[in-house]
Design an enzyme around this catalytic site. Sequence first.
Site, PDB file in Angstrom:
ATOM      1  N   PHE A  95       1.221   0.537  -3.145  1.00  0.00           N
ATOM      2  CA  PHE A  95       0.974   1.470  -4.247  1.00  0.00           C
ATOM      3  C   PHE A  95      -0.086   0.834  -5.140  1.00  0.00           C
ATOM      4  O   PHE A  95       0.195  -0.143  -5.843  1.00  0.00           O
ATOM      5  CB  PHE A  95       2.246   1.717  -5.057  1.00  0.00           C
ATOM      6  N   GLU A  96      -1.295   1.379  -5.131  1.00  0.00           N
ATOM      7  CA  GLU A  96      -2.421   0.699  -5.773  1.00  0.00           C
ATOM      8  C   GLU A  96      -2.889   1.361  -7.061  1.00  0.00           C
ATOM      9  O   GLU A  96      -3.933   0.991  -7.589  1.00  0.00           O
ATOM     10  CB  GLU A  96      -3.583   0.595  -4.779  1.00  0.00           C
TER      11      GLU A  96
END
Length: 202
Positions: A95-96
């Site tokens: 999850f960036e």
Amino acid sequence: LMRGEESRLTGTESITDLCYFSASLTRYGRIVETVKRPSVALANGGSPALHLVIAELANPSLMHFALDPRYGVRPLLVEDICRVAADFDGVQIDFESISRDDAEAFFAFLADLKAALPADKVLSIAVPARTRLVADAYEYSRIAAIVDRMVVMAYDEHWSGSAPGPVASLPWCARVADFARSVVDAGKLVMGLPLYGRAWQD
């Protein structure tokens, strides 16, 4: 390993672990797809451990909706991940785009997921490269206390919107590694190195 590119493997690679990219979130913060475990056989007769990547790279609003407990989505997402990764040896969270304001919700999500996964399933996470402490959703020490492995994405030192420069110079990578080892047990760390370059044009 990207889905659909299994045929690129020859079986002669010296691989212990493969991250299979990926299962994605819908706009409702759920995972509705089914991901079949790929067949990967090595010439030595063995098979690498396969980790299903759960990815959301560029939507902070979706991340807020999925992680903040006020919306009730987080426990459903944890259930979805356990289901879709049931045939895999591990789960990797990528999850960036989590905002700083959602840091505590993210840490709680990781703890919930770790508790829900079978004890023998590896929980890993991809985190951005850091050379100093940053108190946000990717704070190394907070995450390392929960997960089994941290894959440090040692790129991009320079990127498409920066001035020209190396993607991952050796001195910069050394600083990234030194900082990571200063706050995380080395046994949990994996250094992610890039095999690509960029070209800048005027």
